[in-house]
Design an enzyme around this catalytic site. Structure first.
Site, PDB file in Angstrom:
ATOM      1  N   ASP A 179      16.968 -46.439  18.006  1.00 29.49           N
ATOM      2  CA  ASP A 179      16.044 -45.774  17.798  1.00 29.49           C
ATOM      3  C   ASP A 179      14.370 -45.777  18.404  1.00 29.49           C
ATOM      4  O   ASP A 179      14.167 -46.829  18.632  1.00 29.49           O
ATOM      5  CB  ASP A 179      15.591 -46.258  16.443  1.00 29.49           C
ATOM      6  N   GLU A 287      17.956 -36.260  18.080  1.00 27.56           N
ATOM      7  CA  GLU A 287      17.120 -36.374  17.116  1.00 27.56           C
ATOM      8  C   GLU A 287      15.606 -36.657  17.946  1.00 27.56           C
ATOM      9  O   GLU A 287      15.129 -37.555  19.085  1.00 27.56           O
ATOM     10  CB  GLU A 287      17.509 -37.837  16.188  1.00 27.56           C
TER      11      GLU A 287
END
Length: 526
Positions: A179, A287
């Site tokens: 992340d 992403e």
């Protein structure tokens, strides 16, 4: 540990033929049981000093069992029974036998939800909640900053989640997200550690200062670009309107175009580089975070970013705009909900047009907008990221079990809030509404987990609290984890209530924040 008794447990498991409700040994954790021919694998739960100690039990052919790191073993005919720790070697050995315990990507999954367990002991409760929901959990989801603050590694995060998957017998698939990685070194680290998804944080390539430019400054900066590039952008976008659905269109004025290019084109180019260097070679789920900006992402910004990626043949799995309103940490959405809905329609149409789902960052506790997201999301679904408020549910356990200790932790957090002032934007920094420590006592300490300002103080200070030391000893960390481990069942209960509120609104099982809160018993009175 009585190994011969464990052999008897294995015989009973084989004879039970999948019905493990009435096993004689209650320390055998039934959801973990896996039987492959006459090979048997499970997790044993033993209670020691009020805490659950977990051990892997493997019963299989002698030569095969050598792949495991055994603490002890016993021979049984042509089989070996071994017991071992829940460590990296044993997880990889199990992963060779049961592919479903390894993380996968989100490709092809419509609904995905990031859980980001910072403490490493929330995934079991989350998996029990997600069974049958039709939503893929992103169990492992930690930024580099979070890893550093918690003294964990990507491997730690993977193993904590992966062991929970095996323990709960969760075969529906899960994801490991590297992340908010910002540079190739961080991406490479996440990939090599086993992450199946990358969330690229292009902060360093997004030029926020452009949003404050005058029209003259904007023109000068834009027209100083390579003429061929300017001509292409003008020909493609300037004064054009793109009808992307029956309900949504995007128009580019001169300022829309120039801002989109100057703020975001560097990030587009960087995403293209990361895509070819890492995403394609390792078949990762991609992403891109557009939300690291000081102003909301306009429809023109979003369309430009997506269209420029599409021009290079790139379709991310998810893209995260900065939505209208404030998505501050640990509290509900701040802003005009109707305007959020109107703008979400356009952002969703852009995502559908280009073939990806929207990602909602800082999604914890945004109960006012979840019903909108669930209702308006179309073919490609949604992805919501939560994380840190699992830590607040852990603090709820502390406040319930040892309120005096919780008062001490809050006092430290309140008095040292400047530690995190540069990391977060939150109202508790400026509005002065967070309760002063002298007003908090053992009788009212639970209220800290309900008020927005006190929640933000506690939420943002997790690293400072858990890393605080005096005379080379942790001040809070050891006692905090001891209480949490001794009260895991209570923690699991709080976690399930907390995340169920989110999921019920997203899935249309409740229509309003008030309805979903009424559905679950008030936490403050527990």
């Amino acid at each position: 540990m009585d190994l011969q008794k464990l052999v008897s447990d294995v015989y009973e498991i084989i004879d039970a033929q999948g019905n493990y409700d009435n096993l004689s040994d209650k320390e055998v954790y039934a959801p973990s049981i896996q039987v492959e021919r006459r090979n048997v694998y499970f997790i044993l739960h033993e209670t020691q000093n009020k805490q659950t100690v977990k051990t892997l039990v493997v019963y299989e052919d002698r030569d095969d069992a050598k792949e495991f790191d055994a603490k002890d073993s016993i021979q049984d005919a042509n089989k070996t029974l071994i017991i071992g720790d829940l460590n990296e070697t044993n997880w990889h050995a199990l992963a060779k036998r049961f592919a479903w315990i390894k993380p996968t990507s989100r490709h092809g999954y419509k609904y995905t939800f990031g859980l980001g367990d910072r403490l490493g002991n929330a995934s079991n409760a989350h998996l029990r909640l997600f069974k049958g929901r039709g939503i893929v959990p992103v169990l492992a989801q930690q930024s580099i900053r979070e890893l550093l603050l918690m003294n964990r590694t990507e491997t730690d995060v993977l193993l904590d989640a992966g062991w929970s998957v095996f323990e709960e017998g969760y075969t529906d698939g899960w994801v490991d997200d590297g992340d908010h990685v910002k540079n190739p070194h961080e991406v490479d680290y996440a990939v090599k550690a086993g992450c199946t998804m990358i969330t690229l944080d292009a902060t360093e390539k997004i030029h926020n200062e452009v949003a404050d430019f005058s029209d003259e400054e904007l023109d000068a900066k834009y027209n100083a670009l390579n003429k061929d590039l300017v001509d292409r952008f003008n020909e493609t976008y300037l004064d054009k309107t793109f009808q992307i659905s029956d309900d949504a269109a995007v128009h580019f004025s001169k300022r829309d175009l120039e801002e989109s290019v100057l703020i975001f084109f560097g990030a587009v180019k960087y995403a293209i580089f990361i895509y070819h260097k890492f995403i394609v070679p390792y078949n990762l789920d991609f992403e891109i975070s557009m939300d690291e900006t000081i102003v909301p992402t306009t429809p023109a910004n979003h369309y430009f970013f997506a269209n420029e990626l599409n021009r290079e043949g790139i379709t991310p799995e998810t893209l995260a705009p900065k939505f209208y309103g404030e998505f501050q940490k640990a509290i509900d959405y701040i802003g005009d909900v109707k305007r959020f809905e109107d703008e979400y329609v356009v952002h969703e149409a852009i995502a559908e047009h280009f073939g990806y789902k929207l990602s909602i960052h800082s999604g914890s506790d945004k109960l006012s907008v979840y019903e909108i997201i669930g209702r308006l999301s179309k073919k490609h679904g949604w992805h919501v990221k939560t994380a840190g408020t699992n830590w607040l549910e852990a603090l709820r356990v502390i406040a319930h079990v040892d309120p005096k200790f919780m008062v001490e932790m809050y006092k430290f957090a309140y008095e040292n809030l400047d530690d995190v002032a540069s990391f977060y934007v939150f109202n508790a920094q400026t509005d002065g509404k967070a309760p002063k420590p002298e007003t908090i006592n053992e009788g009212n300490v639970m209220t800290l987990l309900e008020g927005d300002d006190s929640r933000q103080v506690l939420h943002t200070m997790y690293g400072s609290l858990l890393n605080a030391q005096k005379s080379y000893e942790y001040v809070y960390r050891d006692k905090f984890f001891k209480i949490l481990k001794e009260n895991q069942d209570l923690y699991d209960k709080y976690l399930n209530i907390h995340i169920a509120e989110h999921l019920d609104l997203l899935q249309g099982l409740a229509k309003t924040k008030e309805e979903v809160q009424a559905k679950y018993e008030p936490k403050i009175n527990e």
